[in-house]
Design a protein around this motif. Structure first.
Motif, PDB file in Angstrom:
ATOM      1  N   LEU A  61       2.021  -7.630   5.445  1.00  0.00           N
ATOM      2  CA  LEU A  61       1.211  -7.081   4.943  1.00  0.00           C
ATOM      3  C   LEU A  61       1.214  -5.833   4.961  1.00  0.00           C
ATOM      4  O   LEU A  61       1.157  -4.754   3.770  1.00  0.00           O
ATOM      5  CB  LEU A  61      -0.230  -7.482   5.583  1.00  0.00           C
ATOM      6  CG  LEU A  61      -1.523  -6.911   4.923  1.00  0.00           C
ATOM      7  CD1 LEU A  61      -1.508  -7.327   3.432  1.00  0.00           C
ATOM      8  CD2 LEU A  61      -2.836  -7.221   6.158  1.00  0.00           C
ATOM      9  N   THR A  62       1.667  -4.945   5.887  1.00  0.00           N
ATOM     10  CA  THR A  62       1.832  -3.598   6.021  1.00  0.00           C
ATOM     11  C   THR A  62       2.822  -3.112   5.054  1.00  0.00           C
ATOM     12  O   THR A  62       2.822  -1.946   4.409  1.00  0.00           O
ATOM     13  CB  THR A  62       2.410  -3.191   7.513  1.00  0.00           C
ATOM     14  OG1 THR A  62       1.480  -3.656   8.592  1.00  0.00           O
ATOM     15  CG2 THR A  62       2.412  -1.682   7.499  1.00  0.00           C
ATOM     16  N   VAL A  63       4.040  -3.917   4.983  1.00  0.00           N
ATOM     17  CA  VAL A  63       5.073  -3.567   4.135  1.00  0.00           C
ATOM     18  C   VAL A  63       4.622  -3.824   2.570  1.00  0.00           C
ATOM     19  O   VAL A  63       4.940  -2.853   1.947  1.00  0.00           O
ATOM     20  CB  VAL A  63       6.257  -4.518   4.419  1.00  0.00           C
ATOM     21  CG1 VAL A  63       7.257  -4.198   3.343  1.00  0.00           C
ATOM     22  CG2 VAL A  63       6.862  -4.259   5.683  1.00  0.00           C
ATOM     23  N   SER A  64       3.980  -4.939   2.469  1.00  0.00           N
ATOM     24  CA  SER A  64       3.668  -5.395   1.094  1.00  0.00           C
ATOM     25  C   SER A  64       2.499  -4.606   0.544  1.00  0.00           C
ATOM     26  O   SER A  64       2.283  -4.527  -0.741  1.00  0.00           O
ATOM     27  CB  SER A  64       3.536  -6.998   0.634  1.00  0.00           C
ATOM     28  OG  SER A  64       2.738  -7.136   1.856  1.00  0.00           O
ATOM     29  N   ILE A  65       1.412  -4.274   1.396  1.00  0.00           N
ATOM     30  CA  ILE A  65       0.348  -3.596   1.002  1.00  0.00           C
ATOM     31  C   ILE A  65       0.462  -2.178  -0.004  1.00  0.00           C
ATOM     32  O   ILE A  65      -0.031  -1.895  -1.040  1.00  0.00           O
ATOM     33  CB  ILE A  65      -0.682  -3.237   1.863  1.00  0.00           C
ATOM     34  CG1 ILE A  65      -1.966  -3.045   1.615  1.00  0.00           C
ATOM     35  CG2 ILE A  65      -0.111  -2.038   2.754  1.00  0.00           C
ATOM     36  CD1 ILE A  65      -2.787  -4.031   1.166  1.00  0.00           C
ATOM     37  N   PHE A  66       1.662  -1.595   0.233  1.00  0.00           N
ATOM     38  CA  PHE A  66       2.342  -0.464  -0.320  1.00  0.00           C
ATOM     39  C   PHE A  66       2.214  -0.792  -2.238  1.00  0.00           C
ATOM     40  O   PHE A  66       1.711  -0.318  -2.943  1.00  0.00           O
ATOM     41  CB  PHE A  66       3.676  -0.094  -0.119  1.00  0.00           C
ATOM     42  CG  PHE A  66       4.158   0.880  -0.988  1.00  0.00           C
ATOM     43  CD1 PHE A  66       3.784   2.357  -0.755  1.00  0.00           C
ATOM     44  CD2 PHE A  66       5.383   0.372  -1.532  1.00  0.00           C
ATOM     45  CE1 PHE A  66       4.609   3.183  -1.628  1.00  0.00           C
ATOM     46  CE2 PHE A  66       6.056   1.540  -2.344  1.00  0.00           C
ATOM     47  CZ  PHE A  66       5.657   2.909  -2.249  1.00  0.00           C
ATOM     48  N   ALA A  67       2.785  -2.133  -2.385  1.00  0.00           N
ATOM     49  CA  ALA A  67       2.962  -2.624  -3.610  1.00  0.00           C
ATOM     50  C   ALA A  67       1.465  -2.937  -4.444  1.00  0.00           C
ATOM     51  O   ALA A  67       1.555  -2.890  -5.484  1.00  0.00           O
ATOM     52  CB  ALA A  67       3.953  -3.739  -3.448  1.00  0.00           C
ATOM     53  N   LEU A  68       0.718  -3.310  -3.549  1.00  0.00           N
ATOM     54  CA  LEU A  68      -0.687  -3.655  -3.810  1.00  0.00           C
ATOM     55  C   LEU A  68      -1.426  -2.598  -4.491  1.00  0.00           C
ATOM     56  O   LEU A  68      -2.173  -2.227  -5.501  1.00  0.00           O
ATOM     57  CB  LEU A  68      -1.459  -4.335  -2.924  1.00  0.00           C
ATOM     58  CG  LEU A  68      -1.407  -6.044  -3.019  1.00  0.00           C
ATOM     59  CD1 LEU A  68      -2.567  -6.586  -2.032  1.00  0.00           C
ATOM     60  CD2 LEU A  68      -1.703  -6.731  -4.233  1.00  0.00           C
ATOM     61  N   ILE A 118      -4.090   1.068   5.739  1.00  0.00           N
ATOM     62  CA  ILE A 118      -4.816   1.950   4.581  1.00  0.00           C
ATOM     63  C   ILE A 118      -3.710   2.954   4.009  1.00  0.00           C
ATOM     64  O   ILE A 118      -3.865   3.217   2.952  1.00  0.00           O
ATOM     65  CB  ILE A 118      -6.046   2.342   5.157  1.00  0.00           C
ATOM     66  CG1 ILE A 118      -7.226   1.320   5.744  1.00  0.00           C
ATOM     67  CG2 ILE A 118      -6.688   3.584   4.254  1.00  0.00           C
ATOM     68  CD1 ILE A 118      -8.237   1.713   6.500  1.00  0.00           C
ATOM     69  N   GLY A 119      -3.263   3.679   5.079  1.00  0.00           N
ATOM     70  CA  GLY A 119      -2.119   4.877   4.530  1.00  0.00           C
ATOM     71  C   GLY A 119      -1.141   4.273   3.667  1.00  0.00           C
ATOM     72  O   GLY A 119      -0.801   4.866   2.543  1.00  0.00           O
ATOM     73  N   ARG A 120      -0.741   3.088   4.037  1.00  0.00           N
ATOM     74  CA  ARG A 120       0.361   2.719   3.264  1.00  0.00           C
ATOM     75  C   ARG A 120      -0.133   2.128   1.992  1.00  0.00           C
ATOM     76  O   ARG A 120       0.413   2.534   0.878  1.00  0.00           O
ATOM     77  CB  ARG A 120       0.997   1.123   3.548  1.00  0.00           C
ATOM     78  CG  ARG A 120       1.679   1.341   5.016  1.00  0.00           C
ATOM     79  CD  ARG A 120       3.349   1.851   4.388  1.00  0.00           C
ATOM     80  NE  ARG A 120       3.952   0.882   3.799  1.00  0.00           N
ATOM     81  CZ  ARG A 120       5.068   1.037   3.119  1.00  0.00           C
ATOM     82  NH1 ARG A 120       5.785   2.222   3.176  1.00  0.00           N
ATOM     83  NH2 ARG A 120       5.751  -0.201   2.486  1.00  0.00           N
ATOM     84  N   CYS A 410       5.608  -7.708  -8.870  1.00  0.00           N
ATOM     85  CA  CYS A 410       6.641  -8.438  -8.405  1.00  0.00           C
ATOM     86  C   CYS A 410       7.261  -7.784  -7.304  1.00  0.00           C
ATOM     87  O   CYS A 410       7.877  -8.521  -6.342  1.00  0.00           O
ATOM     88  CB  CYS A 410       7.919  -8.498  -9.608  1.00  0.00           C
ATOM     89  SG  CYS A 410       7.397  -9.063 -11.021  1.00  0.00           S
ATOM     90  N   ASN A 411       6.837  -6.421  -6.958  1.00  0.00           N
ATOM     91  CA  ASN A 411       7.498  -5.927  -5.712  1.00  0.00           C
ATOM     92  C   ASN A 411       6.532  -6.237  -4.575  1.00  0.00           C
ATOM     93  O   ASN A 411       7.069  -6.611  -3.366  1.00  0.00           O
ATOM     94  CB  ASN A 411       7.059  -4.341  -5.921  1.00  0.00           C
ATOM     95  CG  ASN A 411       7.512  -3.240  -4.858  1.00  0.00           C
ATOM     96  OD1 ASN A 411       7.079  -3.859  -3.573  1.00  0.00           O
ATOM     97  ND2 ASN A 411       8.147  -2.200  -4.993  1.00  0.00           N
ATOM     98  N   PHE A 412       5.197  -6.556  -4.903  1.00  0.00           N
ATOM     99  CA  PHE A 412       4.307  -7.084  -3.716  1.00  0.00           C
ATOM    100  C   PHE A 412       4.839  -8.555  -3.246  1.00  0.00           C
ATOM    101  O   PHE A 412       4.870  -9.015  -2.101  1.00  0.00           O
ATOM    102  CB  PHE A 412       3.026  -7.145  -4.069  1.00  0.00           C
ATOM    103  CG  PHE A 412       2.157  -8.074  -3.198  1.00  0.00           C
ATOM    104  CD1 PHE A 412       1.671  -7.298  -2.044  1.00  0.00           C
ATOM    105  CD2 PHE A 412       1.806  -9.265  -3.571  1.00  0.00           C
ATOM    106  CE1 PHE A 412       0.920  -8.192  -1.226  1.00  0.00           C
ATOM    107  CE2 PHE A 412       0.970  -9.913  -2.932  1.00  0.00           C
ATOM    108  CZ  PHE A 412       0.578  -9.403  -1.642  1.00  0.00           C
ATOM    109  N   MET A 413       5.124  -9.399  -4.626  1.00  0.00           N
ATOM    110  CA  MET A 413       5.539 -10.748  -4.288  1.00  0.00           C
ATOM    111  C   MET A 413       6.914 -10.723  -3.318  1.00  0.00           C
ATOM    112  O   MET A 413       6.859 -11.569  -2.438  1.00  0.00           O
ATOM    113  CB  MET A 413       5.950 -11.292  -5.529  1.00  0.00           C
ATOM    114  CG  MET A 413       5.705 -12.767  -5.523  1.00  0.00           C
ATOM    115  SD  MET A 413       5.461 -13.567  -7.057  1.00  0.00           S
ATOM    116  CE  MET A 413       7.032 -13.097  -7.745  1.00  0.00           C
ATOM    117  N   ILE A 414       7.851  -9.637  -3.776  1.00  0.00           N
ATOM    118  CA  ILE A 414       9.119  -9.959  -3.032  1.00  0.00           C
ATOM    119  C   ILE A 414       8.975  -9.525  -1.555  1.00  0.00           C
ATOM    120  O   ILE A 414       9.337 -10.084  -0.579  1.00  0.00           O
ATOM    121  CB  ILE A 414      10.045  -8.838  -3.629  1.00  0.00           C
ATOM    122  CG1 ILE A 414      10.642  -9.685  -5.116  1.00  0.00           C
ATOM    123  CG2 ILE A 414      11.345  -8.958  -2.766  1.00  0.00           C
ATOM    124  CD1 ILE A 414      11.170 -10.899  -4.881  1.00  0.00           C
TER     125      ILE A 414
END
Length: 464
Positions: A61-68, A118-120, A410-414
């Motif tokens: 979630l920390t990694v992919s929240i950036f894409a969201l 939140i920062g991400r 797609c970034n978030f999904m990956i």
């Protein structure tokens, strides 16, 4: 190529595009330290640590929240560029980075994993805005014979951002446990520089003339960017575009999807932007260390191997930037996707054979390098450049919203699914990326024309 054009290109690429690359790769090396922080905080709050699966889920979630965050930012692009202009949007978005840097930098002091997340998400919001607005701005201020070179400059800085994160993540620099909050918050430095200096440059002349009907302001901006007072031909070309759009208002994404006159341009933006992320490049950037660990690289060598791949991607980006005006857009993007597809299949083959042939781990590293180099030479920057070139002024913001939204989804999904895909499919997961890359290359070869040295009106006529 004037000093003003080059300066503003370097400034917005450094202050915006580089942060996107940095934030893609910054979570790679401190993964163990951030997971340990999450586990320790959870133990303090609830008296017990996190099991491996929930911990992996929280870190994913920390990694992919950036894409969201990026997805939300891309949806705001149309409103922001219409209200504040291209330059004004970039200036205001820099404030988001300062806020995000504060959240991530002080997260450990407050014992709050939520502040990291939140920062991400806020850095993602900033990148979602800038990933569309930077190429939009540069595409509109650049003369047609320099549009390719200046349009690919942000992709070089994306590669530099990734490389910077890899270098700073070395154990000798900010790769230690005590430095990871600082490592995440370094982004405030480029953003502050952009915030201080961007006001010295003019707004996009095309925006001023076509959308604001400010002929005087557009003329002054052109004189500044082109370094000459003889700009009448460019003004006339803009007025021709303005006249052709006089009965057309700025279209929404829904209107863009319904407009049959630009259906092939729209489909091209969808295919290339979705393919760029589904090619697997984000999986490699987010989880480089994990991938190298799985292929058998010794743990002590992984950070330096990662830095080596980063250096190669910067070189590949420079090659793409300096050859795009000679080779054109289509050859670079077709070659890039084909190389990525072949190398993805190579990773699968090398992983399957590494038990019988120990030296295959070096083949895996070579294939990872090939994917990164292929991406940086063309697919990294050409899709954003092509989005500006395939549409006229009335359709361009909506096209960037559509392309950016797909890009970030797609970034978030990956980013979210890849760890679980890797656990379930093993080496075969890379064959999915191989298929996507080869299909996108075939589509570009069959459908998209070359746009080098053509005006926006000429490109529209080609599609028509």
């Amino acid at each position: 190529l004037t000093f003003s054009l080059l300066s503003v290109t370097l400034l917005v690429s450094f202050g915006s595009s580089m942060l996107y690359g940095y934030n893609l790769a910054v979570v790679n090396s401190p993964m163990v330290h951030i997971k340990a922080f999450y586990n320790a905080t959870w133990s303090q709050r609830y008296g017990h640590g996190l099991a491996p699966s929930p911990l992996t889920l929280l870190y994913s979630l920390t990694v992919s929240i950036f894409a969201l965050g990026g997805l939300v930012g891309s949806l705001l692009v149309g409103v922001l560029v219409e209200r504040y202009g291209r330059k004004g949007t970039l200036s205001r978005s820099s404030l988001l980075v300062l806020l995000a840097g504060g959240f991530m930098g002080f997260s450990r002091e407050f014992g709050s994993p939520e502040m990291v997340i939140i920062g991400r998400s806020i850095t993602g919001l900033h990148s979602g805005i800038c990933l569309s607005v930077v190429p939009l701005y540069l595409g509109e201020i650049a003369p047609k014979n320099w549009r390719g070179f200046l349009g690919l400059m942000p992709s070089i800085f994306i590669c530099l951002g990734v490389f910077s994160a890899q270098v700073l993540g070395l154990p000798e620099l900010l790769g230690e446990d005590r430095f990871w909050p600082l490592f995440l918050s370094v982004v405030i430095v480029p953003a502050s520089l952009q915030l201080l200096l961007l006001h010295c440059f003019p707004e996009s002349p095309r925006y001023l003339l076509i959308e604001r009907n400010d002929v005087c302001g557009a003329t002054k901006a052109l004189c500044r960017f082109l370094g000459t007072h003889d700009v009448q031909d460019v003004i006339e070309e803009m007025k021709e575009e303005q006249r052709s759009l006089s009965s057309t208002e700025m279209v929404s994404v829904w209107q863009l999807l319904q407009d049959r006159s630009v259906r092939w341009q729209t489909l091209s933006v969808v295919v290339v932007n979705a393919g760029m992320q589904l090619s697997g490049i984000d999986a490699i950037w987010f989880y480089t260390n994990t991938i190298f660990k799985n292929v058998g690289i010794p743990g002590s060598q992984i950070p330096y191997t990662t830095v080596g791949t980063g250096a190669i991607e910067v070189v590949a980006g420079l090659i793409g930037c300096f050859t795009i005006e000679k080779l054109g857009r289509r050859p670079l993007i077709i070659t890039g996707f084909c190389a990525m597809g072949i190398c993805s299949a190579g990773i699968t083959a090398s992983l399957l054979l590494q038990t019988t042939l120990p030296g295959m781990r070096y083949v895996s590293v070579a294939c990872v390098v090939g994917i990164i180099a292929g991406f940086c030479m063309g697919p990294a920057g050409v899709p954003f450049l092509m989005t500006a070139e395939l549409f006229t002024q009335s359709h361009r913001p909506a096209a960037y919203i559509l392309g950016g939204s797909l890009n970030w989804f797609c970034n978030f999904m990956i980013g979210f699914i890849f760890p679980f895909l890797q656990m379930s499919a093993g080496a075969y997961c890379y064959l999915v990326f191989c298929g996507v890359c080869l299909l996108v290359a075939l589509y570009v070869y069959l459908i998209i024309p070359e746009t080098r040295n053509k005006t926006f009106m000429e490109i529209s006529r080609i599609f028509a």
